[in-house]
Design an enzyme around this catalytic site. Sequence first.
Site, PDB file in Angstrom:
ATOM      1  N   ASP A  32    -131.765  -6.673 -70.309  1.00 31.00           N
ATOM      2  CA  ASP A  32    -132.282  -6.006 -68.984  1.00 31.00           C
ATOM      3  C   ASP A  32    -133.556  -6.672 -68.473  1.00 31.00           C
ATOM      4  OD1 ASP A  32    -133.240  -4.022 -67.242  1.00 31.00           O
ATOM      5  OD2 ASP A  32    -131.502  -2.808 -67.756  1.00 31.00           O
ATOM      6  N   ASN A  33    -133.552  -7.080 -67.136  1.00 31.33           N
ATOM      7  CA  ASN A  33    -134.730  -7.480 -66.849  1.00 31.33           C
ATOM      8  C   ASN A  33    -135.615  -6.744 -66.202  1.00 31.33           C
ATOM      9  OD1 ASN A  33    -133.386  -7.185 -64.450  1.00 31.33           O
ATOM     10  ND2 ASN A  33    -133.908  -8.966 -63.439  1.00 31.33           N
ATOM     11  N   SER A  75    -126.624  -4.018 -62.722  1.00 30.62           N
ATOM     12  CA  SER A  75    -126.446  -3.848 -61.302  1.00 30.62           C
ATOM     13  C   SER A  75    -127.366  -2.874 -60.585  1.00 30.62           C
ATOM     14  CB  SER A  75    -125.095  -3.732 -60.704  1.00 30.62           C
ATOM     15  OG  SER A  75    -124.916  -3.636 -59.308  1.00 30.62           O
ATOM     16  N   GLY A 102    -118.450 -14.777 -69.396  1.00 28.32           N
ATOM     17  CA  GLY A 102    -118.374 -16.190 -70.349  1.00 28.32           C
ATOM     18  C   GLY A 102    -118.885 -15.936 -71.502  1.00 28.32           C
ATOM     19  N   TYR A 145    -123.143  -4.061 -51.969  1.00 30.50           N
ATOM     20  CA  TYR A 145    -122.795  -3.553 -53.065  1.00 30.50           C
ATOM     21  C   TYR A 145    -121.356  -3.329 -53.630  1.00 30.50           C
ATOM     22  CZ  TYR A 145    -122.685   0.080 -56.909  1.00 30.50           C
ATOM     23  OH  TYR A 145    -122.667   1.069 -58.045  1.00 30.50           O
TER      24      TYR A 145
HETATM   25  P1  NAD Z   1    -129.680   1.652 -62.858  1.00 28.49           P
HETATM   26  O1  NAD Z   1    -130.424   0.894 -61.489  1.00 28.49           O
HETATM   27  O2  NAD Z   1    -130.452   2.596 -63.542  1.00 28.49           O
HETATM   28  O3  NAD Z   1    -129.360   0.743 -63.920  1.00 28.49           O
HETATM   29  C1  NAD Z   1    -129.227  -0.884 -63.821  1.00 28.49           C
HETATM   30  C2  NAD Z   1    -129.861  -1.543 -64.851  1.00 28.49           C
HETATM   31  O4  NAD Z   1    -129.575  -2.920 -64.526  1.00 28.49           O
HETATM   32  C3  NAD Z   1    -131.332  -1.438 -64.636  1.00 28.49           C
HETATM   33  O5  NAD Z   1    -131.872  -1.154 -65.876  1.00 28.49           O
HETATM   34  C4  NAD Z   1    -131.824  -2.796 -64.159  1.00 28.49           C
HETATM   35  O6  NAD Z   1    -132.979  -3.184 -64.400  1.00 28.49           O
HETATM   36  C5  NAD Z   1    -130.581  -3.749 -64.901  1.00 28.49           C
HETATM   37  N1  NAD Z   1    -130.510  -5.124 -63.817  1.00 28.49           N
HETATM   38  C6  NAD Z   1    -130.352  -5.125 -62.534  1.00 28.49           C
HETATM   39  N2  NAD Z   1    -130.455  -6.382 -62.279  1.00 28.49           N
HETATM   40  C7  NAD Z   1    -130.269  -7.220 -63.347  1.00 28.49           C
HETATM   41  C8  NAD Z   1    -130.372  -8.584 -63.787  1.00 28.49           C
HETATM   42  N3  NAD Z   1    -130.155  -9.355 -62.675  1.00 28.49           N
HETATM   43  N4  NAD Z   1    -130.355  -9.126 -65.142  1.00 28.49           N
HETATM   44  C9  NAD Z   1    -130.597  -8.156 -66.109  1.00 28.49           C
HETATM   45  N5  NAD Z   1    -130.605  -6.757 -65.800  1.00 28.49           N
HETATM   46  C10 NAD Z   1    -130.427  -6.165 -64.406  1.00 28.49           C
HETATM   47  O7  NAD Z   1    -128.359   2.169 -62.346  1.00 28.49           O
HETATM   48  P2  NAD Z   1    -127.171   3.142 -63.159  1.00 28.49           P
HETATM   49  O8  NAD Z   1    -126.803   4.159 -62.400  1.00 28.49           O
HETATM   50  O9  NAD Z   1    -127.389   3.101 -64.566  1.00 28.49           O
HETATM   51  O10 NAD Z   1    -125.816   2.117 -62.931  1.00 28.49           O
HETATM   52  C11 NAD Z   1    -125.360   1.395 -64.024  1.00 28.49           C
HETATM   53  C12 NAD Z   1    -123.960   0.627 -63.671  1.00 28.49           C
HETATM   54  O11 NAD Z   1    -123.188   1.798 -63.459  1.00 28.49           O
HETATM   55  C13 NAD Z   1    -124.218  -0.409 -62.632  1.00 28.49           C
HETATM   56  O12 NAD Z   1    -123.432  -1.280 -62.618  1.00 28.49           O
HETATM   57  C14 NAD Z   1    -123.730   0.690 -61.379  1.00 28.49           C
HETATM   58  O13 NAD Z   1    -122.993   0.008 -60.119  1.00 28.49           O
HETATM   59  C15 NAD Z   1    -122.537   1.710 -62.030  1.00 28.49           C
HETATM   60  N6  NAD Z   1    -122.147   2.726 -61.486  1.00 28.49           N
HETATM   61  C16 NAD Z   1    -123.041   3.580 -61.433  1.00 28.49           C
HETATM   62  C17 NAD Z   1    -122.758   5.141 -61.179  1.00 28.49           C
HETATM   63  C18 NAD Z   1    -123.771   6.077 -61.060  1.00 28.49           C
HETATM   64  O14 NAD Z   1    -123.466   7.347 -60.749  1.00 28.49           O
HETATM   65  N7  NAD Z   1    -125.058   6.291 -61.733  1.00 28.49           N
HETATM   66  C19 NAD Z   1    -121.657   5.250 -60.408  1.00 28.49           C
HETATM   67  C20 NAD Z   1    -120.891   4.081 -60.114  1.00 28.49           C
HETATM   68  C21 NAD Z   1    -121.150   2.911 -60.753  1.00 28.49           C
END
Ligand code: NAD
Length: 315
Positions: A32-33, A75, A102, A145
């Site tokens: 995680d970045n 994401s 990959g 998105y």
């Molecule tokens: P979040 O933003 O809390 O977590 C996403 C994490 O990804 C963050 O910690 C961020 O720092 C990391 N990240 C982003 N870009 C990055 C990169 N280039 N390299 C490394 N790390 C990176 O979001 P969340 O709510 O925990 O969602 C997590 C996943 O679940 C996502 O893929 C999201 O699309 C999916 N999702 C979430 C929900 C929801 O209700 N929370 C619903 C549908 C899908």
Amino acid sequence: MPTSLVTGGAGFLGSHLCDALLAKGHRVICVDNLETGTLNNIAHLRGDSFTHLNVDIIEPYFVDEPIDFVYHFASPASPIDYLRIPLHTLKVGSYGTHHTLGLAKLHRARFLTASTSEVYGDPQVHPQPESYWGHVNPIGPRGVYDEAKRFSEALTMAYHRQQGVDTAIVRIFNTYGARMRARDGRAIPTFLRQALQDQPITVFGDGSQTRSFCYVDDLVRGIILLAESGHHDPVNIGNPNEFTLLELAETVIDVTGSNSRIVFAELPTDDPQVRQPDITKARELLGWEPTVQLREGLERTIQNAGRDTLIGHRF
Ligand code: NAD
């Protein structure tokens, strides 16, 4: 001891997944970045079984130890984030997914990607089964998105069909719980923050649009079951109990004992009118269904997160 790599492991869902995998006895590598996540979400995870790599997955990355499962959760997920960093969002869904697939191929790991109900767009079929192809505006502001996630699904299936990678796709519907950011713009943290301070609760549009809210523990249990199954096609995981945004606001006021009143604000562009998962597949394939309903989930969120975090005074 199996090893699981979790991209986005310092985010809301990713950090709960790390907790659950460690509790199952896995070694966990969190990649995680911190683009939208925080070290606070993983500060309690110390010890030999847990490693955090501060890596941007848009660039190729490698891990020098065996990996059994790859959970791809990195994401931006909240509209506030993906509207702020639209190109990054598209790159994570494309390059980031490509690099992570990959890696899974190299390690012969089972790969699970976090897709979303947003792949259904503003659905014309209700509730939404996995067989529905969706109704998405590719060029609207939310398209970055929705289309990144649709591309990510296409890439995952191509790696499976052409490269033989053992893949799974979970379509996640709105999920809530502790570690959501107070100002991430999503309905539940926003309503809780406002209600806990007796401020007006801002409902978009007339509040008649519906959502289905899944408590985080239910979601994580379903995700691990899917990863441990041999299934490759997308599976919806979400709570099929559907509420209007107005009903949600009223429930939040009730649970918090707030004096807030409800006010109405402009509806965002391409905001879906309805949203409800058809979870027949998850029930039949995984024996999964949610067990925590909205009131209990809100109470647990308040208890686990604490008031100061929910009102944004403490991260
Ligand atoms: P979040 O933003 O809390 O977590 C996403 C994490 O990804 C963050 O910690 C961020 O720092 C990391 N990240 C982003 N870009 C990055 C990169 N280039 N390299 C490394 N790390 C990176 O979001 P969340 O709510 O925990 O969602 C997590 C996943 O679940 C996502 O893929 C999201 O699309 C999916 N999702 C979430 C929900 C929801 O209700 N929370 C619903 C549908 C899908």
